[in-house]
Write a protein that holds these residues in place. Sequence first.
Motif, mmCIF file in Angstrom:
data_model
loop_
_atom_site.group_PDB
_atom_site.id
_atom_site.type_symbol
_atom_site.label_atom_id
_atom_site.label_comp_id
_atom_site.label_asym_id
_atom_site.label_seq_id
_atom_site.Cartn_x
_atom_site.Cartn_y
_atom_site.Cartn_z
ATOM 1 N N GLY A 1 32.696 37.810 28.791
ATOM 2 C CA GLY A 1 33.874 37.984 29.629
ATOM 3 C C GLY A 1 33.551 38.751 30.902
ATOM 4 N N GLU B 1 40.157 31.618 32.441
ATOM 5 C CA GLU B 1 41.478 31.824 31.856
ATOM 6 C C GLU B 1 42.529 31.735 32.956
ATOM 7 O OE1 GLU B 1 43.023 35.361 28.994
ATOM 8 O OE2 GLU B 1 41.269 34.176 28.434
ATOM 9 N N TYR C 1 37.814 36.084 33.708
ATOM 10 C CA TYR C 1 39.191 36.549 33.715
ATOM 11 C C TYR C 1 39.570 36.776 35.187
ATOM 12 C CZ TYR C 1 38.448 37.589 28.730
ATOM 13 O OH TYR C 1 38.169 37.516 27.385
ATOM 14 N N VAL D 1 34.149 34.490 22.418
ATOM 15 C CA VAL D 1 34.503 34.830 23.799
ATOM 16 C C VAL D 1 34.759 36.328 23.836
ATOM 17 C CG1 VAL D 1 36.102 34.444 25.707
ATOM 18 C CG2 VAL D 1 35.562 32.569 24.141
ATOM 19 N N GLN E 1 35.635 40.221 25.305
ATOM 20 C CA GLN E 1 36.443 40.982 26.250
ATOM 21 C C GLN E 1 35.588 41.261 27.480
ATOM 22 O OE1 GLN E 1 39.043 41.732 27.842
ATOM 23 N NE2 GLN E 1 40.125 42.655 26.116
ATOM 24 N N PHE E 2 36.224 41.497 28.616
ATOM 25 C CA PHE E 2 35.423 41.764 29.806
ATOM 26 C C PHE E 2 35.048 43.234 29.890
ATOM 27 C CE2 PHE E 2 39.762 42.474 31.260
ATOM 28 C CZ PHE E 2 39.670 43.530 32.146
ATOM 29 N N HIS F 1 32.688 33.578 30.701
ATOM 30 C CA HIS F 1 34.125 33.310 30.666
ATOM 31 C C HIS F 1 34.783 34.237 31.683
ATOM 32 C CE1 HIS F 1 38.084 32.276 29.094
ATOM 33 N NE2 HIS F 1 38.370 33.569 29.030
#
Length: 502
Positions: free
Chosen positions: A403, A222, A469, A374, A376-377, A467
Amino acid sequence: MKKSHKTKDKLIAATIESVYQHGYNDTTVAKISDLADTSLGTLHHYFSSKEDLLEQTMRSLLRSMHERLSNSTIATSSPRGKLWAVIEAVLGDEQAEDKTTAVWFAFWLQAEHDEDLRRLRDLYNRRLQSNVSSYLRQILQEIGASNVEDRVRGGTMMLISFMHGVWVSYALREELAQDLASARLLVWECLEMFLSRARESLTAEEATIATSAGLLSDVSIEIIGADMKKLPQWREYAENETPIYIPHFRNAAQLSDKVRMAAQLIDQQLKPVVHIAARNVQDVAELERTVAGMTGVGVEEFLLLGGGEPKPVGEFENVMQILSSGVLERHGVKRVGFAGHPEAHPDQPRDVMRRALTEKIVTAKALNMECSIVTQFCFAVRPFFDFLDWTKEQQFDVPVRLGIAGRVNAAKLIKFAAACGIGRSLTFVKRQFKKTMPLVNYSPEGLLAELSAGIAVREYPFPVNVHFYPFGTVTETLTLVSVAVMGSDSPATSLITEPNRH
């Protein structure tokens, strides 16, 4: 089945029932024969005593355990998978049954006083030790550990003791193991800590390469507007067609900026994925302009989010309204992603979030759209595996991107995490850095290694990737991927920091 086998099975089942109802001390052959609806003479024809009945009952339970273990180990060629099969056999759901638990307790206690039971206990322990040591040896050899045989001896005793310990904790309803699924993960985390020490002679880069390359073979990341100014710096570390997620924007001026960002990424042979946050969209006309502008420059995929606004700015409140508007279909959009929440969302209970995700996926598939998730981290493996296991149970058959926070200043990371409502796993980062938080960076190698190991043994039927961040550290984060996938000779190796142990 022969009549003698049926009678024996009835008496073994009655023994289990009697031990469960009365306890072993108060169990008698008379009570067992009554429960089996057989005479004492018939019982003594097959079994010489109560102790003989307990021994044969345990042999029956151990045969069942052995069959489950054999089937599981045959199904995988990985020593990690085989060791996980051993853990599942010892701490499987079958072991959670109250009646089975009662018999095992009786067996352990009586083996101290009965020679035949003691021999059976020792045979079971030797076989368990042989299996664990064999698979552990293979794992240690794979990671290049030193002093393998010494580590095998110590690690085998540690794992077996821990397996039995958490089983006793579960059976006594103690806090350590609330259920056997969590107990299995506790043992696996214990194994990972043991292996991390065995890897001490490896560099951080080598440990990441050894355990995480598969998970990092297809990453997404991202970015924010400022990251576009540094595109020449991080582009060399991003593979062609890497999905680059562009967060939501709030007004028409920002729309034109984001359209230019998307076009520039496409020119660089990257794949922009544009966020659309329902609660930030004013009306259908704005949604139409957004989708038209993005698809006009070649964007093919959107990540559909509810949005973090407490109140909608316009007529959209949720993703389902975006899907049902018809705008995506009019512009030929065939790929959409949805947010997943491994931890409880601060504004919605977990079951509500999961029902909503299920509804979105079902609706999108009905519209002939390809879906992905996808998440959240977060900072711990267990929420991720809970979410992946639930996704598997739902049979969504869609790719999931987990994430992960990139390489970032810890103080900055905690600020973002708190704003995003990250739950219990945030306490890990706070505990890890304490007073040094403003001075150190967070780097996710340890978390990636744990995820890789767990995913390898669970064998999910859908793609699982990462994914990132990065929170402004795109170059630093992508160099981590470059090192893990291409090897430690990458020019970025000097940027690697010591992995944080979870």
